[in-house]
Design a protein around this motif. Structure first.
Motif, mmCIF file in Angstrom:
data_model
loop_
_atom_site.group_PDB
_atom_site.id
_atom_site.type_symbol
_atom_site.label_atom_id
_atom_site.label_comp_id
_atom_site.label_asym_id
_atom_site.label_seq_id
_atom_site.Cartn_x
_atom_site.Cartn_y
_atom_site.Cartn_z
ATOM 1 N N UNK A 196 -1.433 65.221 -40.342
ATOM 2 C CA UNK A 196 -1.277 66.636 -40.678
ATOM 3 C C UNK A 196 -0.575 67.385 -39.550
ATOM 4 N N UNK A 197 -0.886 67.037 -38.316
ATOM 5 C CA UNK A 197 -0.295 67.742 -37.181
ATOM 6 C C UNK A 197 1.180 67.409 -36.986
ATOM 7 N N UNK A 198 1.606 66.203 -37.380
ATOM 8 C CA UNK A 198 3.022 65.863 -37.208
ATOM 9 C C UNK A 198 3.834 66.122 -38.468
ATOM 10 N N UNK A 199 3.191 66.633 -39.509
ATOM 11 C CA UNK A 199 3.925 67.063 -40.696
ATOM 12 C C UNK A 199 4.008 66.048 -41.813
ATOM 13 N N UNK A 200 3.177 65.038 -41.812
ATOM 14 C CA UNK A 200 3.143 64.061 -42.903
ATOM 15 C C UNK A 200 2.014 64.446 -43.851
ATOM 16 N N UNK A 201 2.340 65.229 -44.864
ATOM 17 C CA UNK A 201 1.324 65.795 -45.743
ATOM 18 C C UNK A 201 0.614 64.779 -46.614
ATOM 19 N N UNK A 202 1.361 63.881 -47.254
ATOM 20 C CA UNK A 202 0.743 62.945 -48.184
ATOM 21 C C UNK A 202 -0.220 61.971 -47.497
ATOM 22 N N UNK A 203 0.166 61.324 -46.391
ATOM 23 C CA UNK A 203 -0.820 60.468 -45.720
ATOM 24 C C UNK A 203 -2.024 61.248 -45.198
ATOM 25 N N UNK A 204 -1.815 62.492 -44.792
ATOM 26 C CA UNK A 204 -2.933 63.309 -44.324
ATOM 27 C C UNK A 204 -3.941 63.544 -45.442
ATOM 28 N N UNK A 205 -3.439 63.801 -46.647
ATOM 29 C CA UNK A 205 -4.321 64.017 -47.796
ATOM 30 C C UNK A 205 -5.069 62.730 -48.141
ATOM 31 N N UNK A 206 -4.352 61.632 -48.190
ATOM 32 C CA UNK A 206 -4.962 60.356 -48.590
ATOM 33 C C UNK A 206 -6.037 59.934 -47.585
ATOM 34 N N UNK A 207 -5.682 59.886 -46.303
ATOM 35 C CA UNK A 207 -6.661 59.452 -45.298
ATOM 36 C C UNK A 207 -7.802 60.457 -45.147
ATOM 37 N N UNK A 208 -7.524 61.735 -45.339
ATOM 38 C CA UNK A 208 -8.586 62.731 -45.276
ATOM 39 C C UNK A 208 -9.615 62.554 -46.374
ATOM 40 N N UNK A 209 -9.144 62.280 -47.583
ATOM 41 C CA UNK A 209 -10.084 62.061 -48.684
ATOM 42 C C UNK A 209 -10.861 60.753 -48.513
ATOM 43 N N UNK A 210 -10.223 59.721 -47.998
ATOM 44 C CA UNK A 210 -10.935 58.459 -47.742
ATOM 45 C C UNK A 210 -12.040 58.689 -46.716
ATOM 46 N N UNK A 211 -11.718 59.386 -45.632
ATOM 47 C CA UNK A 211 -12.713 59.643 -44.584
ATOM 48 C C UNK A 211 -13.853 60.503 -45.099
ATOM 49 N N UNK A 212 -13.524 61.505 -45.896
ATOM 50 C CA UNK A 212 -14.577 62.392 -46.420
ATOM 51 C C UNK A 212 -15.480 61.652 -47.409
ATOM 52 N N UNK A 213 -14.902 60.756 -48.194
ATOM 53 C CA UNK A 213 -15.692 60.009 -49.164
ATOM 54 C C UNK A 213 -16.625 59.013 -48.491
ATOM 55 N N UNK A 214 -16.249 58.515 -47.324
ATOM 56 C CA UNK A 214 -17.092 57.542 -46.627
ATOM 57 C C UNK A 214 -18.233 58.186 -45.866
ATOM 58 N N UNK A 215 -18.260 59.520 -45.833
ATOM 59 C CA UNK A 215 -19.348 60.263 -45.186
ATOM 60 C C UNK A 215 -19.630 59.783 -43.774
ATOM 61 N N UNK A 216 -18.684 60.017 -42.893
ATOM 62 C CA UNK A 216 -18.861 59.676 -41.480
ATOM 63 C C UNK A 216 -19.748 60.694 -40.792
ATOM 64 N N UNK A 217 -19.489 60.891 -39.540
ATOM 65 C CA UNK A 217 -20.262 61.874 -38.787
ATOM 66 C C UNK A 217 -19.810 63.281 -39.169
ATOM 67 N N UNK A 218 -20.527 64.261 -38.694
ATOM 68 C CA UNK A 218 -20.168 65.651 -39.015
ATOM 69 C C UNK A 218 -18.802 66.000 -38.449
ATOM 70 N N UNK A 219 -18.516 65.535 -37.236
ATOM 71 C CA UNK A 219 -17.208 65.781 -36.637
ATOM 72 C C UNK A 219 -16.121 65.113 -37.451
ATOM 73 N N UNK A 220 -16.380 63.891 -37.909
ATOM 74 C CA UNK A 220 -15.409 63.181 -38.735
ATOM 75 C C UNK A 220 -15.153 63.895 -40.040
ATOM 76 N N UNK A 221 -16.204 64.436 -40.644
ATOM 77 C CA UNK A 221 -16.024 65.170 -41.892
ATOM 78 C C UNK A 221 -15.198 66.431 -41.677
ATOM 79 N N UNK A 222 -15.420 67.135 -40.582
ATOM 80 C CA UNK A 222 -14.649 68.346 -40.321
ATOM 81 C C UNK A 222 -13.182 68.003 -40.062
ATOM 82 N N UNK A 223 -12.935 66.918 -39.333
ATOM 83 C CA UNK A 223 -11.554 66.504 -39.097
ATOM 84 C C UNK A 223 -10.898 66.077 -40.399
ATOM 85 N N UNK A 224 -11.640 65.385 -41.250
ATOM 86 C CA UNK A 224 -11.099 64.945 -42.534
ATOM 87 C C UNK A 224 -10.754 66.140 -43.414
#
Length: 80
Positions: free
Chosen positions: A28-56
């Motif tokens: 997301x920070x370097x401007x790649x929107x689609x991979x940011x969305x995909x990896x963010x949803x994967x991370x959020x679905x796996x229910x990591x730590x609270x910090x991980x969820x906020x980053x996702x």
């Protein structure tokens, strides 16, 4: 010499959810929107730590915003 090889642990077998969140945030920070969305949803679905969820969440929200701006740019470029 008889060596025993230990089986990989659960953490070694796959990426940790926080790793996916970090990848999402980085994309997301370097401007790649689609991979940011995909990896963010994967991370959020796996229910990591609270910090991980906020980053996702930040990663996939920023990714969606980048995709929206890209779409608006393409529409405005096509109509002019």
């Amino acid at each position: 010499m008889n060596q025993t090889i230990a089986a990989p642990t659960a953490q070694q077998q796959g990426l940790h959810p926080d790793t996916y969140a970090t990848i999402s945030l980085f994309c997301a920070l370097i401007g790649l929107g689609l991979p940011a969305v995909v990896f963010g949803h994967i991370a959020y679905a796996k229910n990591g730590t609270r910090t991980g969820n906020m980053m996702a969440v930040f990663g996939f929200v920023a990714g969606y915003i980048e995709l929206a701006f890209t779409l608006l740019f393409l529409i405005s470029f096509a109509t002019s």
